[in-house]
Design an enzyme around this catalytic site. Structure first.
Site, PDB file in Angstrom:
ATOM      1  N   GLY A 177       0.821  -1.226   0.000  1.00 53.51           N
ATOM      2  CA  GLY A 177       0.000   0.000   0.000  1.00 53.51           C
ATOM      3  C   GLY A 177       0.840   1.254   0.000  1.00 53.51           C
ATOM      4  N   LYS A 205       2.303 -10.360  -4.340  1.00 53.11           N
ATOM      5  CA  LYS A 205       3.223  -9.320  -3.851  1.00 53.11           C
ATOM      6  C   LYS A 205       4.632  -9.878  -3.677  1.00 53.11           C
ATOM      7  CE  LYS A 205      -0.535  -6.752  -1.720  1.00 53.11           C
ATOM      8  NZ  LYS A 205      -1.417  -6.656  -0.545  1.00 53.11           N
TER       9      LYS A 205
HETATM   10  N1  HSE Z   1      -6.480  -6.539  -0.239  1.00 52.48           N
HETATM   11  C1  HSE Z   1      -5.186  -5.993  -0.067  1.00 52.48           C
HETATM   12  C2  HSE Z   1      -4.803  -6.067   1.392  1.00 52.48           C
HETATM   13  C3  HSE Z   1      -5.186  -4.554  -0.521  1.00 52.48           C
HETATM   14  O1  HSE Z   1      -5.678  -6.360   2.214  1.00 52.48           O
HETATM   15  O2  HSE Z   1      -3.649  -5.870   1.723  1.00 52.48           O
HETATM   16  C4  HSE Z   1      -3.834  -3.927  -0.625  1.00 52.48           C
HETATM   17  O3  HSE Z   1      -3.022  -4.596  -1.556  1.00 52.48           O
END
Ligand code: HSE
Length: 330
Positions: free
Chosen positions: A134, A205
């Site tokens: 994020g 990720k």
């Molecule tokens: N769904 C993802 C999370 C959003 O909860 O981290 C951010 O990548």
């Protein structure tokens, strides 16, 4: 002042967070970059749908060609989620020599080699800071100020939804289903939260982190992945009694011979471990480099504004490069 024109593909949590971040801080951004940024078009499926953020109705379009390939758009921000049509949209935009910013870890992890090649072949910028962690600037750090390191380990809490669920179940003895609902309301979870709770989002990720830290592409499907759906309140109580916290961890190591090992799985960490103290939607990514040693990046890994902050940061970097280039040509 040079004007950089931005088109958003998608106006969900991340799109609206990006719009709000740029709007909220435009005065400061203009003063510091010497560039003005305008969001000129936003692709949405249904323009009449109520949204968390207000944007003038004339910005909305249902036609991707109003953005992709438009001579009036310099930077395309792909904030749709899902592998397709998002990947094709990004590849097409690059062919039209538009710079691309994306927050879409699923599309980037699935098609990383093709997207990187297309950006290079077309001489455009492709930035995706928001796709991992994020608001945490870990990808820029790995590729810029830490670029002189040879990395040996990455260990991270990279999913806000599951970390929120595990934290609330541990600290307040709440039920999984109830907490998942709150995570969805807060805009942390994916449209289909299966990707969060089954660990696929972390695998995406981790694939991106491995590519940037170790220079090797590992498809997310090749990463052994276990999510948190099998974790019970009893597991949590038993871990707590032994002074351990259960965290969903993406882990990758490179040994001296260059061999990579990687996995996504719930792990028990002692209370004293720095990752054990990372709660709720916060993420943290531990990296070990041979010069810098251990580093931990910490911040909000999900939510409209933290993720919008990372997208907007990428837009700014590209905008500054565009402005510099325009200066050079004079
Ligand atoms: N769904 C993802 C999370 C959003 O909860 O981290 C951010 O990548």
């Amino acid at each position: 002042m040079k004007k950089v024109r931005v088109g958003l593909l998608g106006f969900g949590n991340v799109g609206s967070g990006t719009y709000d971040t740029l709007k909220m801080n435009m005065g400061k951004i203009e003063r510091e970059t010497g560039v003005t940024f305008s969001i000129d078009k936003i692709l949405v499926r249904d323009p009449s749908k109520p949204r968390r953020s207000e944007a003038p109705a004339e910005l909305f379009t249902q036609d991707p060609d109003d953005i992709i390939g438009s001579p009036d758009i310099d930077i395309v921000c792909e904030l749709l989620g899902g592998i397709e049509p998002a990947s094709q949209y990004m590849l097409n935009a690059m062919k039209f020599k538009q710079h691309v910013v994306s927050a879409n870890k699923a599309a980037i992890a699935a098609n990383y080699p093709q997207l990187m090649k297309a950006a290079k072949d077309n001489g455009v910028e492709f930035r995706f800071e928001a796709s991992v962690g994020g608001g945490i600037p870990v990808l820029s750090a790995l590729t810029s100020v830490l670029g002189a390191n040879d990395f040996s380990e990455i260990m991270g809490i990279c999913n806000g939804t599951t970390n929120y669920i595990l934290t609330q179940m541990t600290d307040f003895d709440l039920d999984y289903e109830d907490v998942l609902k709150v995570a969805q309301e807060k805009g942390f979870a994916e449209a289909d939260p299966t990707a969060d709770v089954e660990g696929f989002d972390v695998a995406n990720k981790l694939s991106i982190l491995i590519a940037l830290a170790f220079g090797e592409y590992v498809a997310p499907g090749d990463i052994s992945t276990t999510g948190i759906t099998g974790i019970t309140k009893d597991d949590i109580a038993s871990a707590t009694a032994r002074h351990q916290k259960i965290k969903l961890i993406g882990h990758a190591t490179k040994d001296k011979s260059g061999k990579l090992e990687y996995s996504v799985a719930p792990m028990e960490l002692p209370f004293s471990h720095p990752l054990a103290g990372v709660s709720n939607e916060f993420n943290a990514i531990f990296v070990t480099g041979n010069a810098v040693d251990d580093l931990m990046f910490y911040g909000k890994g999900a939510g409209p504004l933290p993720t919008g902050s990372a997208v907007a940061g990428d837009v700014l970097e590209i905008g500054k490069a565009i402005a510099k280039c325009a200066e050079c040509e004079k």
